[in-house]
Design an enzyme around this catalytic site. Structure first.
Site, PDB file in Angstrom:
ATOM      1  N   HIS A  11      -6.355   2.248   4.874  1.00  0.00           N
ATOM      2  CA  HIS A  11      -7.569   3.073   4.931  1.00  0.00           C
ATOM      3  C   HIS A  11      -8.766   2.452   4.231  1.00  0.00           C
ATOM      4  O   HIS A  11      -9.883   2.936   4.369  1.00  0.00           O
ATOM      5  CB  HIS A  11      -7.263   4.493   4.483  1.00  0.00           C
ATOM      6  CG  HIS A  11      -6.327   5.152   5.452  1.00  0.00           C
ATOM      7  ND1 HIS A  11      -6.607   5.211   6.798  1.00  0.00           N
ATOM      8  CD2 HIS A  11      -5.091   5.683   5.303  1.00  0.00           C
ATOM      9  CE1 HIS A  11      -5.589   5.790   7.425  1.00  0.00           C
ATOM     10  NE2 HIS A  11      -4.654   6.073   6.542  1.00  0.00           N
ATOM     11  N   HIS A  44      -0.294  -1.631   8.304  1.00  0.00           N
ATOM     12  CA  HIS A  44       0.176  -1.317   9.652  1.00  0.00           C
ATOM     13  C   HIS A  44      -0.805  -1.951  10.632  1.00  0.00           C
ATOM     14  O   HIS A  44      -1.963  -1.528  10.717  1.00  0.00           O
ATOM     15  CB  HIS A  44       0.224   0.202   9.826  1.00  0.00           C
ATOM     16  CG  HIS A  44       0.779   0.652  11.134  1.00  0.00           C
ATOM     17  ND1 HIS A  44       0.979   1.982  11.441  1.00  0.00           N
ATOM     18  CD2 HIS A  44       1.188  -0.036  12.237  1.00  0.00           C
ATOM     19  CE1 HIS A  44       1.480   2.089  12.660  1.00  0.00           C
ATOM     20  NE2 HIS A  44       1.605   0.880  13.167  1.00  0.00           N
ATOM     21  N   GLU A  71       4.114  -2.977   8.725  1.00  0.00           N
ATOM     22  CA  GLU A  71       4.573  -1.895   9.606  1.00  0.00           C
ATOM     23  C   GLU A  71       4.102  -2.244  11.005  1.00  0.00           C
ATOM     24  O   GLU A  71       2.930  -2.590  11.196  1.00  0.00           O
ATOM     25  CB  GLU A  71       3.944  -0.565   9.198  1.00  0.00           C
ATOM     26  CG  GLU A  71       4.319  -0.097   7.832  1.00  0.00           C
ATOM     27  CD  GLU A  71       3.540   1.163   7.456  1.00  0.00           C
ATOM     28  OE1 GLU A  71       2.720   1.639   8.251  1.00  0.00           O
ATOM     29  OE2 GLU A  71       3.758   1.645   6.353  1.00  0.00           O
ATOM     30  N   GLU A 152      13.227   3.520   5.886  1.00  0.00           N
ATOM     31  CA  GLU A 152      12.184   4.238   5.152  1.00  0.00           C
ATOM     32  C   GLU A 152      12.199   5.664   5.679  1.00  0.00           C
ATOM     33  O   GLU A 152      12.052   5.890   6.887  1.00  0.00           O
ATOM     34  CB  GLU A 152      10.809   3.600   5.343  1.00  0.00           C
ATOM     35  CG  GLU A 152       9.735   4.411   4.607  1.00  0.00           C
ATOM     36  CD  GLU A 152       8.376   3.733   4.504  1.00  0.00           C
ATOM     37  OE1 GLU A 152       8.306   2.492   4.613  1.00  0.00           O
ATOM     38  OE2 GLU A 152       7.395   4.465   4.304  1.00  0.00           O
TER      39      GLU A 152
HETATM   40  N1  PXP Z   1       5.090   4.495   5.356  1.00  0.00           N
HETATM   41  C1  PXP Z   1       4.915   4.361   6.685  1.00  0.00           C
HETATM   42  C2  PXP Z   1       6.049   3.820   7.501  1.00  0.00           C
HETATM   43  C3  PXP Z   1       3.689   4.699   7.306  1.00  0.00           C
HETATM   44  O1  PXP Z   1       3.548   4.567   8.634  1.00  0.00           O
HETATM   45  C4  PXP Z   1       2.630   5.160   6.487  1.00  0.00           C
HETATM   46  C5  PXP Z   1       1.300   5.476   7.117  1.00  0.00           C
HETATM   47  O2  PXP Z   1       0.762   4.314   7.637  1.00  0.00           O
HETATM   48  C6  PXP Z   1       2.848   5.260   5.108  1.00  0.00           C
HETATM   49  C7  PXP Z   1       4.090   4.943   4.565  1.00  0.00           C
HETATM   50  C8  PXP Z   1       1.776   5.709   4.170  1.00  0.00           C
HETATM   51  O3  PXP Z   1       1.422   7.027   4.437  1.00  0.00           O
HETATM   52  P1  PXP Z   1       0.203   7.682   3.672  1.00  0.00           P
HETATM   53  O4  PXP Z   1      -1.040   6.917   4.079  1.00  0.00           O
HETATM   54  O5  PXP Z   1       0.188   9.095   4.171  1.00  0.00           O
HETATM   55  O6  PXP Z   1       0.460   7.559   2.212  1.00  0.00           O
END
Ligand code: PXP
Length: 240
Positions: A11, A44, A71, A152
């Site tokens: 983000h 990701h 990811e 995960e």
């Molecule tokens: N783990 C995975 C596999 C995810 O896809 C994400 C979101 O990209 C996250 C963790 C992190 O999620 P958040 O941004 O809600 O903390």
């Protein structure tokens, strides 16, 4: 045992892409996260490239001092990217273009053959593989069958629970899934939607060795950093 923290910097890239600007740079953010003690950097690379770009992945591979967790969707295109860049860990996630974020875990049980082949290929390239799944025992068993090194657990339902009873039930699902995964010899991480209010009960699950957290950390960074950012701009204006 202290859990490892993977900081997801997607983000930071979202903010950059909102203006198609060159800042804020997720590569710089990753370095700061590491200096603050993060154990891993998670990104990701989505098919639609809405936040992280291939440039970010390549630079992070060079600059990341801890571990780089990529990811990605379980596609041949992404396996090719992973082979070129060699992250330390690949986490296979489901991906739909129209979704706001990753909604629900990967359905490993229903695509066992294809995933087993893809995971074998990644492991041949000496890349560790995790699968992002719902805390569901069938999915855990399927993850083991396709030879994933790790799982995960998707914490979204726990985080979105509307009352204490629902939250407790979702927490118990996470506990059971984490126990089952480690019993089968897989490492177990958790993530999605974790924030400063809901993280502690998940930290208490001793079978979980890693949390991946993004949105809440980046969101807090905006607020805790805003005071300083405004003061810096005013100081510059005063000097002009
Ligand atoms: N783990 C995975 C596999 C995810 O896809 C994400 C979101 O990209 C996250 C963790 C992190 O999620 P958040 O941004 O809600 O903390």
């Amino acid at each position: 045992m202290q859990q490892r923290l993977g900081v997801n910097v997607d983000h930071v890239a979202t903010l950059r892409q909102a203006r198609r600007a060159t800042y804020p740079d997720p590569v710089t953010a990753a370095a700061i996260a590491e200096m603050a003690g993060a154990h891993q950097i998670t990104i990701h690379l989505r098919e639609d490239r809405r936040h992280i770009q291939e440039r970010d992945l390549r630079l992070l591979r060079e600059t990341c001092q801890t571990a780089l967790n990529l990811e990605m969707a379980a596609t041949q295109e992404m396996v090719k990217v992973a082979y070129e860049v060699k992250p330390d860990l690949v986490t296979l996630v489901p991906e739909r273009r129209e979704e706001l974020t990753t909604e629900g875990g990967l359905d490993v049980a229903n695509q066992r053959d294809a995933l087993a082949q893809l995971i074998r290929h990644l492991r041949d390239g000496e890349i560790e593989v995790s699968v992002f799944i719902d805390p569901d025992l069938d999915q855990i068993r399927a993850a083991h069958k396709v030879d994933a090194d790790r799982v995960e657990l998707h914490t979204g339902r726990y985080c979105e629970a509307r009352n204490a009873g629902e939250r407790q039930r979702e927490l118990e699902r996470l506990v059971d899934a984490a126990k089952a995964a480690t019993k089968l010899g897989m490492g177990c991480a958790a993530g999605h939607g974790l924030n400063y209010d809901n993280v502690q009960p998940v930290v208490a699950i001793s079978e979980i060795d890693e949390l991946n957290i993004g949105h809440a950390i980046v969101a807090r960074a905006v607020l805790v950093g805003l005071d300083r950012a405004v003061r810096d701009m005013l100081a510059l204006m005063r000097r002009a």
